[in-house]
Design a protein around this motif. Sequence first.
Motif, PDB file in Angstrom:
ATOM      1  N   ARG A 302       0.869  -1.179   0.000  1.00 43.38           N
ATOM      2  CA  ARG A 302       0.000   0.000   0.000  1.00 43.38           C
ATOM      3  C   ARG A 302       0.908   1.232   0.000  1.00 43.38           C
ATOM      4  NH1 ARG A 302      -4.611   2.820   1.524  1.00 43.38           N
ATOM      5  NH2 ARG A 302      -4.142   4.643   2.806  1.00 43.38           N
ATOM      6  N   ILE A 303       0.632   2.175  -0.888  1.00 47.67           N
ATOM      7  CA  ILE A 303       1.405   3.407  -0.975  1.00 47.67           C
ATOM      8  C   ILE A 303       0.463   4.588  -0.749  1.00 47.67           C
ATOM      9  CG2 ILE A 303       2.826   4.901  -2.447  1.00 47.67           C
ATOM     10  CD1 ILE A 303       4.234   2.293  -1.822  1.00 47.67           C
ATOM     11  N   SER A 304       0.870   5.497   0.107  1.00 53.92           N
ATOM     12  CA  SER A 304       0.105   6.745   0.247  1.00 53.92           C
ATOM     13  C   SER A 304       1.079   7.915   0.218  1.00 53.92           C
ATOM     14  CB  SER A 304      -0.738   6.762   1.523  1.00 53.92           C
ATOM     15  OG  SER A 304       0.072   6.780   2.673  1.00 53.92           O
ATOM     16  N   VAL A 305       0.606   9.024  -0.330  1.00 56.95           N
ATOM     17  CA  VAL A 305       1.395  10.252  -0.392  1.00 56.95           C
ATOM     18  C   VAL A 305       0.606  11.332   0.338  1.00 56.95           C
ATOM     19  CG1 VAL A 305       2.423  12.000  -1.894  1.00 56.95           C
ATOM     20  CG2 VAL A 305       2.486   9.586  -2.563  1.00 56.95           C
ATOM     21  N   VAL A 306       1.232  11.907   1.350  1.00 55.98           N
ATOM     22  CA  VAL A 306       0.545  12.832   2.234  1.00 55.98           C
ATOM     23  C   VAL A 306       1.253  14.188   2.213  1.00 55.98           C
ATOM     24  CG1 VAL A 306      -0.473  13.068   4.538  1.00 55.98           C
ATOM     25  CG2 VAL A 306       0.231  10.807   3.729  1.00 55.98           C
ATOM     26  N   MET A 307       0.463  15.253   2.104  1.00 52.66           N
ATOM     27  CA  MET A 307       0.986  16.603   2.275  1.00 52.66           C
ATOM     28  C   MET A 307       0.307  17.202   3.504  1.00 52.66           C
ATOM     29  SD  MET A 307       3.359  17.848   0.182  1.00 52.66           S
ATOM     30  CE  MET A 307       3.101  19.616   0.342  1.00 52.66           C
ATOM     31  N   PHE A 308       1.132  17.521   4.490  1.00 51.36           N
ATOM     32  CA  PHE A 308       0.639  18.159   5.714  1.00 51.36           C
ATOM     33  C   PHE A 308       0.844  19.670   5.611  1.00 51.36           C
ATOM     34  CE2 PHE A 308       2.030  13.903   7.035  1.00 51.36           C
ATOM     35  CZ  PHE A 308       0.893  13.440   7.697  1.00 51.36           C
ATOM     36  N   PHE A 309      -0.198  20.433   5.906  1.00 52.77           N
ATOM     37  CA  PHE A 309      -0.132  21.897   5.867  1.00 52.77           C
ATOM     38  C   PHE A 309      -0.348  22.430   7.272  1.00 52.77           C
ATOM     39  CE2 PHE A 309      -1.135  20.469   1.666  1.00 52.77           C
ATOM     40  CZ  PHE A 309      -0.391  21.307   0.839  1.00 52.77           C
ATOM     41  N   ASN A 310       0.588  23.296   7.693  1.00 53.48           N
ATOM     42  CA  ASN A 310       0.557  23.786   9.063  1.00 53.48           C
ATOM     43  C   ASN A 310       1.216  25.166   9.114  1.00 53.48           C
ATOM     44  OD1 ASN A 310       0.118  23.814  11.805  1.00 53.48           O
ATOM     45  ND2 ASN A 310       1.522  22.137  12.283  1.00 53.48           N
ATOM     46  N   VAL A 311       1.182  25.787  10.287  1.00 62.40           N
ATOM     47  CA  VAL A 311       1.946  27.012  10.471  1.00 62.40           C
ATOM     48  C   VAL A 311       3.421  26.682  10.335  1.00 62.40           C
ATOM     49  CG1 VAL A 311       0.229  28.126  11.928  1.00 62.40           C
ATOM     50  CG2 VAL A 311       1.998  26.700  12.983  1.00 62.40           C
ATOM     51  N   SER A 312       4.212  27.653   9.997  1.00 61.63           N
ATOM     52  CA  SER A 312       5.634  27.423   9.767  1.00 61.63           C
ATOM     53  C   SER A 312       6.336  26.998  11.054  1.00 61.63           C
ATOM     54  CB  SER A 312       6.281  28.699   9.240  1.00 61.63           C
ATOM     55  OG  SER A 312       7.662  28.518   9.067  1.00 61.63           O
ATOM     56  N   PRO A 313       7.066  25.867  11.027  1.00 64.79           N
ATOM     57  CA  PRO A 313       7.826  25.477  12.215  1.00 64.79           C
ATOM     58  C   PRO A 313       8.961  26.469  12.432  1.00 64.79           C
ATOM     59  CG  PRO A 313       8.381  24.066  10.361  1.00 64.79           C
ATOM     60  CD  PRO A 313       7.257  24.948   9.897  1.00 64.79           C
ATOM     61  N   GLY A 314       9.392  26.613  13.665  1.00 62.60           N
ATOM     62  CA  GLY A 314      10.499  27.521  13.957  1.00 62.60           C
ATOM     63  C   GLY A 314      10.063  28.818  14.600  1.00 62.60           C
ATOM     64  N   ASN A 315       8.780  29.190  14.410  1.00 63.86           N
ATOM     65  CA  ASN A 315       8.271  30.404  15.073  1.00 63.86           C
ATOM     66  C   ASN A 315       7.800  30.035  16.485  1.00 63.86           C
ATOM     67  OD1 ASN A 315       8.708  31.771  12.668  1.00 63.86           O
ATOM     68  ND2 ASN A 315       6.634  31.352  11.931  1.00 63.86           N
ATOM     69  N   ASP A 316       8.763  29.605  17.309  1.00 66.29           N
ATOM     70  CA  ASP A 316       8.430  28.976  18.583  1.00 66.29           C
ATOM     71  C   ASP A 316       7.555  29.821  19.497  1.00 66.29           C
ATOM     72  OD1 ASP A 316       9.806  26.801  17.786  1.00 66.29           O
ATOM     73  OD2 ASP A 316      11.456  26.980  19.225  1.00 66.29           O
ATOM     74  N   ASN A 317       7.767  31.128  19.464  1.00 66.70           N
ATOM     75  CA  ASN A 317       7.056  31.980  20.420  1.00 66.70           C
ATOM     76  C   ASN A 317       5.749  32.542  19.884  1.00 66.70           C
ATOM     77  OD1 ASN A 317       9.038  31.666  22.450  1.00 66.70           O
ATOM     78  ND2 ASN A 317      10.362  33.110  21.355  1.00 66.70           N
ATOM     79  N   CYS A 318       5.411  32.218  18.624  1.00 61.73           N
ATOM     80  CA  CYS A 318       4.122  32.660  18.082  1.00 61.73           C
ATOM     81  C   CYS A 318       2.995  31.989  18.854  1.00 61.73           C
ATOM     82  CB  CYS A 318       4.021  32.320  16.599  1.00 61.73           C
ATOM     83  SG  CYS A 318       5.042  33.374  15.562  1.00 61.73           S
ATOM     84  N   CYS A 319       1.959  32.759  19.127  1.00 65.54           N
ATOM     85  CA  CYS A 319       0.860  32.264  19.953  1.00 65.54           C
ATOM     86  C   CYS A 319      -0.408  32.129  19.110  1.00 65.54           C
ATOM     87  CB  CYS A 319       0.632  33.246  21.096  1.00 65.54           C
ATOM     88  SG  CYS A 319      -0.180  32.503  22.510  1.00 65.54           S
ATOM     89  N   TYR A 320      -1.114  31.024  19.300  1.00 67.45           N
ATOM     90  CA  TYR A 320      -2.336  30.759  18.542  1.00 67.45           C
ATOM     91  C   TYR A 320      -3.443  30.294  19.478  1.00 67.45           C
ATOM     92  CZ  TYR A 320       0.722  30.906  14.463  1.00 67.45           C
ATOM     93  OH  TYR A 320       1.617  31.312  13.512  1.00 67.45           O
ATOM     94  N   GLY A 321      -4.664  30.449  19.002  1.00 73.01           N
ATOM     95  CA  GLY A 321      -5.832  29.995  19.729  1.00 73.01           C
ATOM     96  C   GLY A 321      -7.045  30.217  18.846  1.00 73.01           C
ATOM     97  N   PRO A 322      -8.258  30.067  19.379  1.00 69.24           N
ATOM     98  CA  PRO A 322      -9.453  30.309  18.575  1.00 69.24           C
ATOM     99  C   PRO A 322      -9.432  31.703  17.948  1.00 69.24           C
ATOM    100  CG  PRO A 322     -10.048  29.263  20.644  1.00 69.24           C
ATOM    101  CD  PRO A 322      -8.592  29.602  20.747  1.00 69.24           C
ATOM    102  N   LEU A 323      -9.833  31.794  16.675  1.00 68.32           N
ATOM    103  CA  LEU A 323      -9.822  33.084  15.988  1.00 68.32           C
ATOM    104  C   LEU A 323     -10.815  34.041  16.657  1.00 68.32           C
ATOM    105  CD1 LEU A 323      -9.708  31.891  12.270  1.00 68.32           C
ATOM    106  CD2 LEU A 323      -7.818  32.795  13.640  1.00 68.32           C
ATOM    107  N   PRO A 324     -10.369  35.257  16.996  1.00 73.73           N
ATOM    108  CA  PRO A 324     -11.255  36.211  17.698  1.00 73.73           C
ATOM    109  C   PRO A 324     -12.563  36.472  16.964  1.00 73.73           C
ATOM    110  CG  PRO A 324      -8.984  37.016  17.663  1.00 73.73           C
ATOM    111  CD  PRO A 324      -9.018  35.804  16.779  1.00 73.73           C
TER     112      PRO A 324
END
Length: 365
Positions: A302-324
């Motif tokens: 079985r072969i699968s190809v996956v693309m994961f989309f996320n915020v950019s890694p490395g911005n360690d101190n960026c803060c996220y939560g529910p959109l205001p």
Amino acid sequence: MAAIDAASSYDRKKEITEFDESKIGVKGLSDSGITSIPRFFVHPPETLSDLKSSSTCASIPVIDLSGVNSAAHRPKIVEQVKEAAATWGFFQVINHGAPVQAMEETINGIKAFHEQPHEVKSKYYKRSEGQEVLYTSNNDLYRANAAAWHDYLQVWMAPTPPKVEDIPEVCRKEAVAWAKRATEVAETLMELLSQGLGLEAGKLKELKFADGRLFVGICYPYCPQPDLTVGITPHTDLGVVTVLMQNHVPGLQVKHGDEWVNVDPVHGGLIINVGDFLQIISNGEYKSVQHRVLANSYKEARISVVMFFNVSPGNDNCCYGPLPELLSPEKPAIYRNFTVKEYGENFYSKGLDSKSMIEKVKMQN
């Protein structure tokens, strides 16, 4: 007494280390003709007892995107995507703009990579999470309670892509081309998901929620004892959205309510799923759901190809939560804010699991 002696003489860490250092991967074990799997791949009875799909009639929604740029058809597609993301967390899209031939070429390229001789593949074998290009077996091999029956090739396509020549030649052209096509599909889906939340179409892209892009080509070889292990353990995805394509060998299952539902391949279809990050920033409107892959009982991989989309890694101190924009006195935040560093550390501190980050940031009533 003999059973006790056997148990006490078993050195799990030693066996895992020997397997890892051999760099042969699960494919190498399978190709060697073994008839029983190493003990560290055997999962506990409570996992194994739940391995069959418990639903024969349900299937994830299939959404036709052919009218996505039509003023007449787009509102209906937005509603379909919103409904699927809110109730299933998984859906398939057809007529998404990526040519079937390009999909097949990418699948074949990844299959060709995994079928290469050990001495060719092994130079890519690494155990470092941050590598731009690596091939390995089980990213949580040393953290998980039991290993899963798969190998994978990983390429960080953004924000800092590798040198093109560092990507294995046998699938280089296909991987680079597919990353671009999958990004186009993901950006379209993010527009629809954004509109489904009542936001501007470009909101999620504007917030750079697709700046981190990870390409993963997974091989699930034939397993001689598929009832004793899994292809990938039940888990949810970490990021915003995932775009997945698979060959015709089945195995993917999605948790819907209390049932495990088979995700059968649809010719030319792409599978889209909501990640934990999107569930949190949508304040629970969209659902990230458990999914797993059964160990492969078919002779063909079985072969699968996956693309994961996320915020950019490395911005360690960026803060996220529910959109205001999604919050009101009637709909207060159900999740607290978190940093990218906390987010990453939660994932890399343990084996794959279900929604632990979501549970960690859930507000206590």
